[in-house]
Design an enzyme around this catalytic site. Structure first.
Site, short mmCIF file in Angstrom:
data_model
loop_
_atom_site.label_atom_id
_atom_site.label_comp_id
_atom_site.label_asym_id
_atom_site.label_seq_id
_atom_site.Cartn_x
_atom_site.Cartn_y
_atom_site.Cartn_z
N PRO A 113 8.91 36.34 60.52
CA PRO A 113 9.90 35.25 60.61
C PRO A 113 10.76 35.22 59.33
O PRO A 113 10.26 35.50 58.24
CB PRO A 113 9.04 33.99 60.72
CG PRO A 113 7.66 34.44 61.00
CD PRO A 113 7.52 35.85 60.54
N GLY A 115 13.18 33.63 56.36
CA GLY A 115 13.50 32.42 55.58
C GLY A 115 12.35 31.44 55.42
O GLY A 115 12.57 30.26 55.16
N ASP A 163 8.15 40.94 45.54
CA ASP A 163 8.15 41.10 47.00
C ASP A 163 8.29 42.58 47.38
O ASP A 163 7.54 43.09 48.22
CB ASP A 163 9.32 40.33 47.64
CG ASP A 163 9.11 38.82 47.61
OD1 ASP A 163 8.28 38.36 46.82
OD2 ASP A 163 9.81 38.12 48.37
O1 PMV Z 1 11.98 34.52 48.66
P1 PMV Z 1 10.57 34.07 48.64
O2 PMV Z 1 10.37 32.76 49.27
O3 PMV Z 1 9.67 35.16 49.17
O4 PMV Z 1 10.14 33.81 47.11
C1 PMV Z 1 10.25 34.76 46.10
C2 PMV Z 1 9.39 34.40 44.92
C3 PMV Z 1 10.10 33.89 43.67
O5 PMV Z 1 9.14 33.92 42.63
C4 PMV Z 1 10.56 32.46 43.85
C5 PMV Z 1 11.30 34.73 43.26
C6 PMV Z 1 10.96 36.10 42.71
O6 PMV Z 1 11.91 36.88 42.57
O7 PMV Z 1 9.80 36.40 42.37
#
Ligand code: PMV
Length: 331
Positions: A113, A115, A163
């Site tokens: 999913p 966002g 990520d």
């Molecule tokens: O985009 P998300 O919800 O997967 O969050 C990323 C994690 C943060 O620490 C907020 C940003 C980052 O670049 O690590």
């Protein structure tokens, strides 16, 4: 150089178990790849175009000859897929002589999913770079990670890279932006319940909210970041020792730090409290915040009742997620 007509890759979604936001400023985070994936196939086409299609129904096309700018007059599909175009363009230009006029068509199938904090953008960048890269040469994971991260930074420029890293390498990772990452070994696979509030967030907006907070509260931010580092270190131990009670407490403490940063919402805070009242060892928001999702660590024997309680009180979707060691797969 090989020139394969068709190549495929898939990359997993992720959850941030600990340390989101603070990781952007050099503190560690713990992330895990999960059992939801995005699949990308890439094939060489004759017209010198980059065509990106997704099973959600959008389709966007771009030029190969020069890098199109991301302009306001682009279609929604073009804006949305721009990082994938950027990454594909970079890979083609780095692999083919400019005189060779070929294009690439990319098809995306996703069960992640969008966002809600599961890293769908990063996973799509990783799988796209891998699929397009393999059309021309055998590439290693580091090569893929670097390019995917560059593309993801078009979405939010201060991205920590966590990520993309976990989506590329897979597993449960103690991640630090200085590159001193390590794999956390656990006796059994960690499983969590992800509760999706349905409120979509913008990572870029929330990261910039934290930047403002940090500029205005430097010493408070440093204290919070030190606590976040301590929590991550303790959590890495609790994961290795298979101590869910300690892990859950640390999750809830981490949530309070995020609450202080201002990235949580009233709904999320209430939801975290309700998760704890419904039998979770611990709960916290995961990812950037601003709605998005909460993860809860729930004893196996309470899971059915937990999900029932959540569904009864809220209409939020509960998604059981399991940390899996598979990162990027090419085939
Ligand atoms: O985009 P998300 O919800 O997967 O969050 C990323 C994690 C943060 O620490 C907020 C940003 C980052 O670049 O690590």
């Amino acid at each position: 150089m090989i020139l394969t007509n068709l190549s495929r890759a898939s990359a997993p979604a992720k959850v941030v178990l600990f340390g989101e936001h603070f990781v952007v400023y050099g503190s560690p985070a713990i992330l895990g790849s999960i059992d939801r994936r995005i699949r990308v196939s890439a094939q060489i086409i004759r017209p010198p175009q980059i065509i990106i299609r997704s099973d959600t129904g959008f389709s966007a096309s771009f030029t190969v000859n020069k890098l199109d700018e991301c302009e306001t007059n682009m279609s929604e599909a073009q804006k949305f897929t721009y990082p994938l175009y950027f990454a594909t363009h970079e890979v083609i230009r780095g692999s083919l002589n400019a005189k060779v006029k070929l294009g690439v068509e990319i098809d995306i199938h996703s069960d992640i999913p969008y966002g809600i904090g599961l890293g769908s953008s990063a996973a799509s960048c990783v799988a796209t770079v891998a699929a397009v890269g393999s059309l021309f040469l055998k590439r290693d994971r580091h090569w893929i990670f670097t390019r995917a991260h560059r593309a993801e930074r078009l979405i939010h420029k201060s991205s920590s890279g966590g990520d993309c890293y976990v989506s590329t390498f897979g597993g449960l990772i103690y991640y630090v932006t200085n590159g001193k990452n390590r794999r956390i070994k656990t006796r059994r696979s960690v499983s969590l319940i992800l509760v999706n509030t349905g409120i979509k967030h913008s990572t870029k907006a929330l990261v910039s909210l934290v930047e403002n907070f940090r500029n205005q509260n430097t010493s408070l931010f440093d204290d919070l970041a030190n606590s976040a580092t301590h929590i991550c270190d303790q959590a890495a131990l609790a994961l290795t020792e298979d101590n869910p009670v300690k892990l859950g407490r640390l999750m809830s403490r981490n949530h309070r730090l995020l609450e202080t940063l201002g990235v949580s919402t009233v709904e999320t805070d209430n939801l975290v409290r309700y998760c704890l009242d419904s039998g979770a060892y611990g709960a916290k928001l995961t990812g950037a915040g601003g709605g998005g999702s909460v993860i809860a660590l729930v004893p196996d024997e309470c899971k059915t009742e937990f999900e029932y309680k959540l569904l009864k009180k809220y209409s939020y979707q509960c998604i059981p997620v399991q940390i899996k060691s598979y990162g990027l797969l090419k085939y």
